[in-house]
Design a protein around this motif. Structure first.
Motif, PDB file in Angstrom:
ATOM      1  N   VAL A 204      51.746  20.878  -0.612  1.00 38.55           N
ATOM      2  CA  VAL A 204      51.544  22.206  -0.943  1.00 38.55           C
ATOM      3  C   VAL A 204      50.337  22.479  -0.713  1.00 38.55           C
ATOM      4  CG1 VAL A 204      51.233  23.879  -3.068  1.00 38.55           C
ATOM      5  CG2 VAL A 204      53.259  22.219  -2.901  1.00 38.55           C
ATOM      6  N   ASP A 205      50.024  23.911  -0.086  1.00 45.11           N
ATOM      7  CA  ASP A 205      48.565  24.324   0.316  1.00 45.11           C
ATOM      8  C   ASP A 205      48.064  24.921  -1.109  1.00 45.11           C
ATOM      9  OD1 ASP A 205      46.430  25.810   0.971  1.00 45.11           O
ATOM     10  OD2 ASP A 205      47.200  26.573   2.612  1.00 45.11           O
ATOM     11  N   PRO A 206      46.731  24.165  -1.400  1.00 47.16           N
ATOM     12  CA  PRO A 206      46.138  24.631  -2.619  1.00 47.16           C
ATOM     13  C   PRO A 206      45.937  26.224  -2.659  1.00 47.16           C
ATOM     14  CG  PRO A 206      44.943  22.899  -1.892  1.00 47.16           C
ATOM     15  CD  PRO A 206      46.090  23.126  -0.779  1.00 47.16           C
ATOM     16  N   GLY A 207      45.594  26.763  -1.329  1.00 45.29           N
ATOM     17  CA  GLY A 207      45.418  28.034  -1.451  1.00 45.29           C
ATOM     18  C   GLY A 207      46.738  28.824  -1.747  1.00 45.29           C
ATOM     19  N   ASP A 208      47.818  28.366  -1.216  1.00 41.76           N
ATOM     20  CA  ASP A 208      48.971  29.154  -1.603  1.00 41.76           C
ATOM     21  C   ASP A 208      49.084  29.061  -3.400  1.00 41.76           C
ATOM     22  OD1 ASP A 208      49.791  29.613   0.842  1.00 41.76           O
ATOM     23  OD2 ASP A 208      50.948  27.884   1.024  1.00 41.76           O
ATOM     24  N   ALA A 209      48.904  28.124  -3.878  1.00 49.29           N
ATOM     25  CA  ALA A 209      48.971  28.135  -5.451  1.00 49.29           C
ATOM     26  C   ALA A 209      47.997  28.733  -6.094  1.00 49.29           C
ATOM     27  CB  ALA A 209      48.896  26.640  -5.969  1.00 49.29           C
ATOM     28  N   ALA A 210      46.673  28.755  -5.700  1.00 51.64           N
ATOM     29  CA  ALA A 210      45.563  29.719  -6.279  1.00 51.64           C
ATOM     30  C   ALA A 210      45.924  31.230  -5.811  1.00 51.64           C
ATOM     31  CB  ALA A 210      44.425  29.358  -5.745  1.00 51.64           C
ATOM     32  N   ALA A 226      52.103   9.698 -15.735  1.00 53.91           N
ATOM     33  CA  ALA A 226      50.927  10.245 -15.364  1.00 53.91           C
ATOM     34  C   ALA A 226      50.518  11.111 -14.662  1.00 53.91           C
ATOM     35  CB  ALA A 226      49.841   9.197 -15.673  1.00 53.91           C
ATOM     36  N   LYS A 227      51.383  10.680 -13.109  1.00 57.68           N
ATOM     37  CA  LYS A 227      51.382  11.478 -12.009  1.00 57.68           C
ATOM     38  C   LYS A 227      51.696  13.015 -12.109  1.00 57.68           C
ATOM     39  CE  LYS A 227      55.703  10.896  -9.813  1.00 57.68           C
ATOM     40  NZ  LYS A 227      56.287  10.591  -8.340  1.00 57.68           N
ATOM     41  N   TYR A 228      52.534  13.209 -12.960  1.00 58.39           N
ATOM     42  CA  TYR A 228      53.114  14.789 -13.383  1.00 58.39           C
ATOM     43  C   TYR A 228      52.055  15.478 -14.144  1.00 58.39           C
ATOM     44  CZ  TYR A 228      57.547  12.920 -11.726  1.00 58.39           C
ATOM     45  OH  TYR A 228      58.681  12.369 -11.090  1.00 58.39           O
ATOM     46  N   GLY A 229      51.197  14.733 -14.917  1.00 62.53           N
ATOM     47  CA  GLY A 229      50.114  15.339 -15.578  1.00 62.53           C
ATOM     48  C   GLY A 229      49.148  15.774 -14.512  1.00 62.53           C
ATOM     49  N   THR A 230      48.773  14.777 -13.872  1.00 64.06           N
ATOM     50  CA  THR A 230      47.617  15.159 -12.729  1.00 64.06           C
ATOM     51  C   THR A 230      48.190  16.334 -11.980  1.00 64.06           C
ATOM     52  OG1 THR A 230      48.627  13.691 -10.906  1.00 64.06           O
ATOM     53  CG2 THR A 230      47.257  12.832 -12.654  1.00 64.06           C
ATOM     54  N   ARG A 231      49.299  16.601 -11.825  1.00 60.46           N
ATOM     55  CA  ARG A 231      49.731  17.922 -10.911  1.00 60.46           C
ATOM     56  C   ARG A 231      49.355  19.172 -11.583  1.00 60.46           C
ATOM     57  NH1 ARG A 231      48.895  16.421  -6.212  1.00 60.46           N
ATOM     58  NH2 ARG A 231      47.499  14.900  -7.791  1.00 60.46           N
ATOM     59  N   GLN A 232      49.629  18.876 -12.810  1.00 62.56           N
ATOM     60  CA  GLN A 232      49.573  20.174 -13.880  1.00 62.56           C
ATOM     61  C   GLN A 232      48.073  20.236 -13.980  1.00 62.56           C
ATOM     62  OE1 GLN A 232      52.146  19.895 -17.387  1.00 62.56           O
ATOM     63  NE2 GLN A 232      52.973  17.975 -16.341  1.00 62.56           N
ATOM     64  N   ARG A 234      45.484  19.644 -11.690  1.00 63.78           N
ATOM     65  CA  ARG A 234      45.250  20.236 -10.480  1.00 63.78           C
ATOM     66  C   ARG A 234      45.711  21.764 -10.503  1.00 63.78           C
ATOM     67  NH1 ARG A 234      44.067  19.037  -4.840  1.00 63.78           N
ATOM     68  NH2 ARG A 234      43.038  20.894  -4.293  1.00 63.78           N
ATOM     69  N   LEU A 235      46.712  22.098 -10.755  1.00 64.25           N
ATOM     70  CA  LEU A 235      47.297  23.551 -10.768  1.00 64.25           C
ATOM     71  C   LEU A 235      46.459  24.282 -11.897  1.00 64.25           C
ATOM     72  CD1 LEU A 235      51.247  22.751 -10.353  1.00 64.25           C
ATOM     73  CD2 LEU A 235      49.887  24.274  -9.065  1.00 64.25           C
ATOM     74  N   GLN A 236      46.215  23.734 -12.962  1.00 65.39           N
ATOM     75  CA  GLN A 236      45.484  24.468 -13.882  1.00 65.39           C
ATOM     76  C   GLN A 236      43.963  24.925 -13.440  1.00 65.39           C
ATOM     77  OE1 GLN A 236      46.232  24.845 -18.252  1.00 65.39           O
ATOM     78  NE2 GLN A 236      45.450  26.428 -16.919  1.00 65.39           N
ATOM     79  N   GLN A 237      43.446  24.150 -12.581  1.00 67.59           N
ATOM     80  CA  GLN A 237      42.073  24.352 -11.799  1.00 67.59           C
ATOM     81  C   GLN A 237      42.201  25.317 -10.848  1.00 67.59           C
ATOM     82  OE1 GLN A 237      41.150  20.501 -10.279  1.00 67.59           O
ATOM     83  NE2 GLN A 237      40.600  19.604 -12.227  1.00 67.59           N
ATOM     84  N   LEU A 238      43.452  25.468 -10.050  1.00 68.34           N
ATOM     85  CA  LEU A 238      43.788  26.554  -9.225  1.00 68.34           C
ATOM     86  C   LEU A 238      44.001  27.745  -9.904  1.00 68.34           C
ATOM     87  CD1 LEU A 238      45.589  24.467  -6.844  1.00 68.34           C
ATOM     88  CD2 LEU A 238      43.406  25.203  -6.367  1.00 68.34           C
ATOM     89  N   LEU A 239      44.723  27.637 -10.894  1.00 71.93           N
ATOM     90  CA  LEU A 239      45.311  28.951 -12.009  1.00 71.93           C
ATOM     91  C   LEU A 239      44.664  28.789 -13.259  1.00 71.93           C
ATOM     92  CD1 LEU A 239      48.883  28.448 -10.562  1.00 71.93           C
ATOM     93  CD2 LEU A 239      47.194  30.536  -9.899  1.00 71.93           C
ATOM     94  N   PRO A 240      43.353  29.070 -13.531  1.00 73.77           N
ATOM     95  CA  PRO A 240      42.975  28.962 -14.742  1.00 73.77           C
ATOM     96  C   PRO A 240      43.589  29.852 -15.716  1.00 73.77           C
ATOM     97  CG  PRO A 240      41.205  30.070 -13.321  1.00 73.77           C
ATOM     98  CD  PRO A 240      42.189  29.624 -12.456  1.00 73.77           C
TER      99      PRO A 240
END
Length: 273
Positions: A204-210, A226-232, A234-240
């Motif tokens: 997934v392109d981080p820019g698309d998510a942001a 734990a891997k699912y939490g790390t995805r969330q 990162r998404l929280q960082q991209l989408l505060p």
């Protein structure tokens, strides 16, 4: 959890190169909700969500192409995230939902949901991503956690393949303890792993998510790997501005293990989106 669930009505949307199977329920005044299942599943996965959400919303739950009751063999080219997202855009337009839906995706279905929001943002009123597991494009490729399951499938050991996959994503001994209807659904969809493995590290392109313009809810099971939490995270960082929900007493299959908490989290989010 309710003791039983009635069989949902079945529909097929004709497509140029096949058909998309789906169920729907509800005629409420609330905006529609589109439910996108994950790996080894189909629309039956949402048995504890469809009737509850349908009390106030039109609920649309497809079986992604290649999944039950589509019985054609795998691997198949149309079993792919982008193709699935395109199918769902076609489905919403065919059902005259041109103003879009509140889109809920679980696990691999979260990547399909994100692809839908990227391809057709006008069709996504909001986005709920439950335990997304995808890789971001700026991260290295990861080992395919279900590679052993795929090999077992190729060797003819379907039951062993399923056990390896389910216990990896939801915890040891999960498959043995699952109820009969869930086991039937997973067995019906086991062969999809032969197609899914071909895009196991699809990024997934981080820019698309942001750049997502719609409200976003990130949902995780309290006991998910734990891997699912790390995805969330990162998404929280991209989408505060994204909201978070944690489903107690549940792992990856949170909407089944604790449906009341999951349903409440989604409906509260949708009401304010």
């Amino acid at each position: 959890m309710p003791a039983q669930a009635t069989e949902p009505p079945h529909h097929v949307l004709p497509l140029p190169d096949g058909g998309l199977h789906y169920t729907q329920a509800g005629t409420g005044a609330g905006a529609p909700i589109l439910l996108i299942h994950g790996s080894l599943c189909d629309y039956r996965y949402w048995r504890w969500q469809v009737p509850v959400f349908a009390e106030a919303h039109r609920v649309i739950a497809p079986s992604l192409r290649g999944c039950w009751p589509d019985a054609r063999p795998h691997p198949r080219a149309e079993y792919a995230v982008d193709r699935h997202a395109g199918d769902l855009a076609h489905l919403l337009r065919a059902l005259d939902e041109h103003d879009g839906a509140h889109v809920v995706g679980h696990s691999r279905g979260a990547q399909v949901a994100l692809a839908l929001a990227t391809q057709a943002p006008e069709l996504c009123r909001s986005l709920t991503l439950a335990d997304p597991g995808f890789r971001f494009a700026d991260e290295p490729e990861a080992p395919i956690f279900y590679a052993d399951a795929v090999q077992l499938l190729r060797d003819g050991d379907t039951e062993g393949a399923i056990e390896q996959f389910i216990d990896t994503v939801n915890g040891a001994d999960t498959w043995r303890r699952m109820v009969g209807w869930f086991k039937d659904m997973v067995r019906d969809n086991a062969a999809t792993l032969l197609s899914q493995v071909r895009e196991a590290n699809l990024p997934v392109d981080p820019g698309d998510a942001a750049a997502l313009p719609c409200p976003v809810l990130l949902v995780g099971g309290a006991h998910s790997p734990a891997k699912y939490g790390t995805r969330q995270d990162r998404l929280q960082q991209l989408l505060p501005q994204a909201r978070r929900a944690r489903i107690a007493l549940a792992a990856h299959g949170m909407n089944l293990a604790n449906p009341r908490a999951f349903n409440r989290a989604v409906l509260e989010f949708v009401a304010g989106a």
